[in-house]
Scaffold this motif. Structure first.
Motif, PDB file in Angstrom:
ATOM      1  N   ASN A  94       0.838  -1.168  -0.198  1.00 27.85           N
ATOM      2  CA  ASN A  94       0.165   0.095   0.134  1.00 27.85           C
ATOM      3  C   ASN A  94       0.998   1.241  -0.109  1.00 27.85           C
ATOM      4  OD1 ASN A  94      -2.743  -1.223   0.083  1.00 27.85           O
ATOM      5  ND2 ASN A  94      -1.751  -1.844   2.153  1.00 27.85           N
ATOM      6  N   ALA A  95       1.422   1.507  -1.178  1.00 33.03           N
ATOM      7  CA  ALA A  95       2.398   2.722  -1.248  1.00 33.03           C
ATOM      8  C   ALA A  95       1.390   4.083  -1.589  1.00 33.03           C
ATOM      9  CB  ALA A  95       3.374   2.570  -2.470  1.00 33.03           C
ATOM     10  N   ALA A 122      -3.982   8.744  -6.591  1.00 37.34           N
ATOM     11  CA  ALA A 122      -4.792   7.857  -6.338  1.00 37.34           C
ATOM     12  C   ALA A 122      -4.592   6.651  -5.636  1.00 37.34           C
ATOM     13  CB  ALA A 122      -5.953   7.360  -7.625  1.00 37.34           C
ATOM     14  N   GLY A 123      -3.775   6.861  -4.492  1.00 37.09           N
ATOM     15  CA  GLY A 123      -3.123   5.632  -3.662  1.00 37.09           C
ATOM     16  C   GLY A 123      -4.028   5.505  -2.537  1.00 37.09           C
ATOM     17  N   PRO A 124      -3.584   4.625  -1.988  1.00 37.45           N
ATOM     18  CA  PRO A 124      -2.495   3.813  -2.008  1.00 37.45           C
ATOM     19  C   PRO A 124      -2.586   2.723  -2.864  1.00 37.45           C
ATOM     20  CG  PRO A 124      -3.570   3.067   0.234  1.00 37.45           C
ATOM     21  CD  PRO A 124      -4.327   4.389  -0.329  1.00 37.45           C
ATOM     22  N   ALA A 125      -1.483   2.225  -3.459  1.00 39.69           N
ATOM     23  CA  ALA A 125      -1.300   1.329  -4.356  1.00 39.69           C
ATOM     24  C   ALA A 125      -0.131   0.397  -4.150  1.00 39.69           C
ATOM     25  CB  ALA A 125      -1.422   1.975  -5.880  1.00 39.69           C
ATOM     26  N   SER A 139       1.901  -2.929  -8.960  1.00 35.15           N
ATOM     27  CA  SER A 139       1.754  -4.431  -8.980  1.00 35.15           C
ATOM     28  C   SER A 139       0.784  -4.973  -9.642  1.00 35.15           C
ATOM     29  CB  SER A 139       1.616  -4.994  -7.414  1.00 35.15           C
ATOM     30  OG  SER A 139       3.051  -4.430  -6.515  1.00 35.15           O
ATOM     31  N   ASP A 140      -0.316  -4.488  -9.893  1.00 38.81           N
ATOM     32  CA  ASP A 140      -1.465  -4.939 -10.615  1.00 38.81           C
ATOM     33  C   ASP A 140      -1.594  -4.921 -12.009  1.00 38.81           C
ATOM     34  OD1 ASP A 140      -2.035  -2.325 -10.973  1.00 38.81           O
ATOM     35  OD2 ASP A 140      -4.049  -2.332  -9.866  1.00 38.81           O
ATOM     36  N   GLY A 141      -0.210  -4.153 -12.605  1.00 35.69           N
ATOM     37  CA  GLY A 141      -0.226  -3.991 -13.846  1.00 35.69           C
ATOM     38  C   GLY A 141      -1.134  -2.803 -14.555  1.00 35.69           C
ATOM     39  N   GLY A 142      -1.653  -2.010 -13.574  1.00 40.64           N
ATOM     40  CA  GLY A 142      -2.403  -0.853 -14.031  1.00 40.64           C
ATOM     41  C   GLY A 142      -1.589   0.282 -14.142  1.00 40.64           C
ATOM     42  N   VAL A 143      -2.181   1.319 -14.748  1.00 39.48           N
ATOM     43  CA  VAL A 143      -1.518   2.328 -15.276  1.00 39.48           C
ATOM     44  C   VAL A 143      -2.247   3.551 -14.758  1.00 39.48           C
ATOM     45  CG1 VAL A 143      -0.606   4.069 -16.988  1.00 39.48           C
ATOM     46  CG2 VAL A 143      -0.626   1.448 -17.299  1.00 39.48           C
ATOM     47  N   ASN A 144      -1.690   4.763 -14.134  1.00 40.97           N
ATOM     48  CA  ASN A 144      -2.404   6.051 -13.560  1.00 40.97           C
ATOM     49  C   ASN A 144      -1.234   7.233 -14.365  1.00 40.97           C
ATOM     50  OD1 ASN A 144      -3.193   8.197 -12.128  1.00 40.97           O
ATOM     51  ND2 ASN A 144      -4.180   6.963 -10.845  1.00 40.97           N
ATOM     52  N   SER A 145      -2.034   7.967 -14.973  1.00 41.27           N
ATOM     53  CA  SER A 145      -1.016   9.060 -15.530  1.00 41.27           C
ATOM     54  C   SER A 145      -0.454   9.788 -14.523  1.00 41.27           C
ATOM     55  CB  SER A 145      -1.649   9.538 -16.778  1.00 41.27           C
ATOM     56  OG  SER A 145      -3.119  10.257 -16.157  1.00 41.27           O
TER      57      SER A 145
END
Length: 125
Positions: A45-46, A111-114, A69-75
């Motif tokens: 949870n960074a 839009a964390g944590p991620a 870690s989930d392979g997602g992308v957030n610009s």
């Protein structure tokens, strides 16, 4: 009393010179890296900050980075630093001539944590 002069005349070819002797063979170089492996470190949870992924003893860091870690992308995610470390855990770039043994990345997470995974590519003979 003028005479024509031809400036670009070419004389007869001379005889070929003697061939030189062969040079001495050089010595063989040291073997390069034959084992390359990717190692990781994960933060569940960074919100941001930094972490390094470490090579095992005898391995050298040759590259690295960070991703969700989930392979997602957030610009909105921003990587501030990504560099090799020669002293693990210092958060400082390896100085010129040092042997890198870890790869550190510092980031801000939108839009964390991620979950974030930190990577190091390690090579060894």
């Amino acid at each position: 009393g003028e005479s024509a002069i031809a400036w670009n005349q070419q004389g007869r070819p001379g005889t070929n010179g003697v061939n030189g002797s062969n040079g001495i063979n050089g010595s063989n170089g040291v073997g390069g890296a034959t084992n390359v492996v990717v190692r990781t470190a994960t933060i569940a949870n960074a919100n941001g900050g930094g972490k390094e992924a470490d090579c095992n003893p005898g391995e050298r860091a040759v590259g690295g980075g960070v991703s969700r870690s989930d392979g997602g992308v957030n610009s909105g995610d921003v990587i501030h630093d990504s560099f090799p470390e020669s002293v693990q855990g210092t958060g400082l770039p390896a100085p010129v001539g040092a042997t890198p043994t870890a790869w550190r990345s510092d980031l801000s997470v939108a839009a964390g944590p991620a979950g974030m995974t930190f990577y190091v590519i390690c090579a060894s003979p």
